[in-house]
Design an enzyme around this catalytic site. Structure first.
Site, PDB file in Angstrom:
ATOM      1  N   ASP A  95       0.833  -1.196   0.000  1.00  0.00           N
ATOM      2  CA  ASP A  95       0.000   0.000   0.000  1.00  0.00           C
ATOM      3  C   ASP A  95       0.874   1.254   0.000  1.00  0.00           C
ATOM      4  O   ASP A  95       2.056   1.225   0.326  1.00  0.00           O
ATOM      5  CB  ASP A  95      -0.903  -0.009   1.233  1.00  0.00           C
ATOM      6  CG  ASP A  95      -2.191   0.758   1.025  1.00  0.00           C
ATOM      7  OD1 ASP A  95      -2.299   1.502   0.026  1.00  0.00           O
ATOM      8  OD2 ASP A  95      -3.106   0.621   1.864  1.00  0.00           O
ATOM      9  N   GLU A  97       3.207   5.468  -3.455  1.00  0.00           N
ATOM     10  CA  GLU A  97       3.450   6.683  -4.254  1.00  0.00           C
ATOM     11  C   GLU A  97       4.855   7.262  -4.084  1.00  0.00           C
ATOM     12  O   GLU A  97       5.361   7.797  -5.080  1.00  0.00           O
ATOM     13  CB  GLU A  97       2.428   7.761  -3.886  1.00  0.00           C
ATOM     14  CG  GLU A  97       1.028   7.449  -4.270  1.00  0.00           C
ATOM     15  CD  GLU A  97       0.324   6.484  -3.311  1.00  0.00           C
ATOM     16  OE1 GLU A  97       0.636   6.474  -2.111  1.00  0.00           O
ATOM     17  OE2 GLU A  97      -0.506   5.724  -3.778  1.00  0.00           O
ATOM     18  N   ASP A 100      -8.265   5.056  -3.467  1.00  0.00           N
ATOM     19  CA  ASP A 100      -9.309   5.287  -2.464  1.00  0.00           C
ATOM     20  C   ASP A 100     -10.436   6.148  -3.026  1.00  0.00           C
ATOM     21  O   ASP A 100     -10.524   7.360  -2.778  1.00  0.00           O
ATOM     22  CB  ASP A 100      -8.694   5.955  -1.230  1.00  0.00           C
ATOM     23  CG  ASP A 100      -7.720   5.042  -0.515  1.00  0.00           C
ATOM     24  OD1 ASP A 100      -7.704   3.836  -0.802  1.00  0.00           O
ATOM     25  OD2 ASP A 100      -6.955   5.535   0.330  1.00  0.00           O
TER      26      ASP A 100
END
Length: 783
Positions: free
Chosen positions: A368, A371, A452
């Site tokens: 997760d 980025e 998300d």
């Protein structure tokens, strides 16, 4: 100057080489420098570069050039420019780091307050001016937040973000694709003529022009950046997830409940905060809540259910994993994130992940927040302007990463997981669900997802275009948070963060604060799940409200029954889906396609972004508007139908009813809550699974459905589904050939690894024949 391969103009060197028959490499660099090495493109892909341009011709035009293919102008680059810039690196200049702890939506982070900028080297800001035809459509560029499809007339910023996955890949409907070998921030600005593409930090401009149809373009992207690794077969079954299961007992209870209900499932996911206390990102678990991972995973495996665990690239200061990496000098200068570009750091990170999680039996990874930095715009009640977000989010990445590689962190992170897991000698295939990516990440057993999102109907519609553009960029495995990650709005945000007076935030923007208690959300979730059942991966996930099927009623309730039906339909299609996955890995194909990619000669398909094809045969038309309840819970009196376009060039069977329709027309299809309109192309062969409880069950009996109307061929693929034995040829392929004129199906073995015969039940136009296939060619004729 015609058919030139090298020249100089305005202080720049231009050079052109052919990589393959249909791929041309164009390089532009300052005359005083040597040409640089590729960044994204694999060196072995360039081993056959030649100055013989073959069918390509290049014409110099001032600072630009035109690439001809035969008598046709394929790509018109109006101008190239390279502006010298200082590359800035941020360091602590001999002082002790001043550590600041930050509380963010993506967890606890640290930062060094006293970083100072210093000039590291000289590089260039690149600029390309692309002269598109007026009618030309441009697809690709990865995944944006809105779900844009055709990017003509748009300004698209390419930077890593929660709901963005930039890809420097353009796909034109004029018969070419373009890979820009650049890992820095980029901007695509087609709001004026010509289109301007800005490359933030490069040593040179590297372009790879791929001539051909959409399938050839995807194959070209893979030839340049790497073949896709085949992920395990069970990953294509149903994956149950939510934010989050607190204990191993809860994980096991969910798995057992699905088995008790008799509803197929293949994986349960453990989301974040498995660690003890505030040790964010620590890759050991809280023993009070997860006392025995080995026994938990063994119990799941006894149920034929696999597991996935969330791990993060950032770690809280003071936790053991952070301390080990910091001592080794392997942290970036946010003092939170490990340096995935450092091979030594990747090895340490894997050692930590392996010690308890992988050794404890977890089957797969959820990497997760890759980025990897919490975005400074991920706050506040109002979404900032796009140019501002690009500057501040991009600036955050450039502060801690080499500006020439700001978009490539997730690529390096995935490389470390894949290569190091394989070095352990474990037989498990790598599966890595990761939130960010870049060209080449398909090599590393990865699945990307949409990030998300918020629970609105417009968001659901936009998910389809995201899937299509990611597929056109060469990414075969992609999925969504079924039901959206954020179900509600400000009320849910305040509950989540524990502050009833918290100011609103723009991204927590779902329409359903009541979650599964809201009839409108139950409808939306059901439609999202029906859409997800036809994606490469099929995964329910989100916050605010539970996602397991029993929260949507009981058997006999409309939404429960529709969800169960969609899950069972997914398992029915598994042999088809897994064969498509193998084709993507072995033959550089795509699992899903836009209507335009499959039917480029039908002009209407260029504008359709809310339908798609699964493989070549199944046309999927997700329901993307409310038909039963509005967002306030009021009943809607609306037709339970959906307008569907059937592309010209084929006739189409309704998958549910078997009714045959001609192509090249719009029709209104039944779309009640139990139905997602799906059509099968005439001249198709679908291998289908008989009822199973998991993806690896009953590999010796399949159904074959023939949809007559044209000749057809399908390559059925199967293997053990879990190991890398397929790399050594341990897989099975059957060639299924339908001769429509003779009404005969021929089954013949291409490769074989199993010993037992396979029972094939073949149906066509209501007639059924049984074949016990043992490797000997079989011909079945239907009257």
């Amino acid at each position: 100057m015609e058919n030139a391969t090298k020249w100089s103009y305005g202080g720049l060197q231009y050079a052109f080489t052919r990589v393959r028959d249909n791929i041309l490499h164009a390089r532009v660099w300052p005359a005083q420098n040597a040409a640089a090495e590729p960044i994204l493109v694999k060196r072995e892909a360039l081993s056959s570069e030649t100055d013989d341009l073959g069918v390509f011709r290049v014409e110099a035009r001032g600072a630009g050039f035109v690439v001809m293919h035969g008598d046709r102008a394929l790509l018109d680059v109006a101008a190239c420019a390279l502006e010298a810039i200082d590359v800035v690196r941020y360091v602590v200049d001999g002082e002790k780091p001043e550590i600041e702890v930050l509380k963010t939506v993506d967890g606890e982070r640290t930062a060094i307050k006293n970083l100072l900028p210093t000039v590291d080297r000289r590089a260039y800001r690149g600029k390309l001016e692309l002269a598109f035809r007026d009618e030309e459509c441009i697809f690709g560029l990865g995944q944006d937040e809105k779900g844009s499809f055709n990017h003509r007339g748009e300004l698209v910023y390419l930077y890593q973000h929660n709901m963005r996955i930039p890809m420097p890949c353009l796909v034109s409907d004029q018969g070419y694709g373009l890979l820009i070998d650049c890992a820095s921030l980029m901007a695509f600005d087609d709001t004026k003529k010509p289109c301007v593409v800005t490359l933030d930090t490069v040593d040179q401009i590297d372009l790879y022009l791929i001539e051909g149809d959409p399938r050839a373009i995807v194959a070209g992207f893979r030839a340049l950046t790497g073949k896709a690794a085949l992920i395990p077969k069970w990953a294509f079954g149903y994956i149950q997830s939510k934010e989050r299961y607190d204990t191993q007992d809860e994980m096991l209870a969910v798995a057992r409940r699905y088995r008790e209900l008799g509803i197929p499932i293949d994986c349960v996911v453990q989301d974040w905060k498995t660690w003890e206390g505030a040790q964010w990102g620590q890759k050991t678990v809280d023993k009070a809540r997860f006392p025995d991972l080995t026994s938990m995973n063994a119990a799941l495996h006894e149920l034929h259910i696999h597991s996935m665990v969330s791990i993060w690239p950032n770690m809280a200061e003071g936790c053991p994993d952070h301390e080990e990496l910091a001592r080794a000098g392997c942290m970036l200068n946010d003092y939170s994130t490990y340096d995935a570009f450092d091979e030594r750091a990747r090895a340490i990170y894997w050692k930590q992940a392996n010690a308890e999680l992988f050794a404890g039996g977890y089957d797969s990874w959820w990497c997760d927040s890759t980025e990897p930095f919490t975005s400074p715009d991920w706050c506040g009640p109002v979404l900032l302007p796009e140019n501002t977000r690009y500057e501040i989010v991009g600036g955050e990445h450039k502060k801690y990463l080499d500006p020439a590689r700001t978009n490539a962190y997730a690529l390096a992170h995935a490389q470390g997981i894949y290569e190091n897991q394989r070095k352990t000698g474990a037989s498990k295939r790598v599966l890595n669900l990761t939130r960010s990516g870049y060209p080449g990440i398909q090599q590393y057993g990865t699945v990307l997802w949409a990030g998300d999102t918020s629970a609105t109907w417009s968001e659901l519609r936009g998910e389809i275009a995201k899937a299509l553009n990611m597929s056109m960029c060469g990414i075969p495995f992609w999925t969504v948070d079924i039901g959206a990650f954020f179900t509600g709005g400000t009320a849910c945000w305040r509950k989540w963060c524990g502050n009833p007076d918290a100011n609103p935030v723009w991204f927590w923007n779902g329409d359903y604060d009541d979650g599964v208690a809201h009839p409108g959300y139950r409808e939306l979730y059901t439609r999202w799940l029906q859409f997800g059942a036809y994606l490469p991966l099929f995964r329910s996930h989100g916050t605010d409200t539970p996602r397991e099927i029993w929260h949507f009623g009981d058997r006999g309730d409309a939404c429960f029954d529709a969800i169960e039906s969609a899950i069972r339909q997914r398992y029915r299609m598994l042999p088809y889906i897994y064969s498509l996955a193998a084709r993507a890995a072995h033959d550089d194909d795509s699992m899903i396609q836009s209507l335009w990619a499959a039917f480029p000669d039908d002009r209407q398909t260029r504008a359709i972004a809310d339908q798609f094809l699964l493989g070549d045969s199944m046309l999927v038309c997700p329901v993307v508007e409310a038909m039963y309840y509005d967002k306030n819970g009021a009943a809607i009196d609306a037709p339970k139908e959906r307008a569907c376009y059937l592309p010209a060039g084929a006739d189409w069977y309704d998958f549910a009813t078997g009714a045959l329709h001609r192509g090249g027309q719009w029709l209104r299809a039944k779309a009640d809550i139990a139905t997602i309109p799906v059509f099968v192309r005439a001249g198709s062969i679908l291998p289908l699974q008989r009822p199973v409880s998991h993806a690896l069950e009953n590999r010796d009996a399949f159904d074959i459905a023939i949809y007559p109307g044209a000749d057809a061929t399908f390559l059925f693929y199967d293997d053990d589904g879990v190991s890398y034995a397929y790399e050594d040829g341990d897989f099975e392929t059957l060639k299924l050939t339908w001769d429509d004129g003779a009404r005969t199906l021929t089954i013949e073995e291409i490769s074989k690894w199993r010993k037992d015969p396979m029972e094939l039940r073949v149906s066509c136009d209501g007639a059924t024949q049984l074949c016990h296939f043992d490797g000997t060619r079989c011909d079945l004729r239907f009257a």
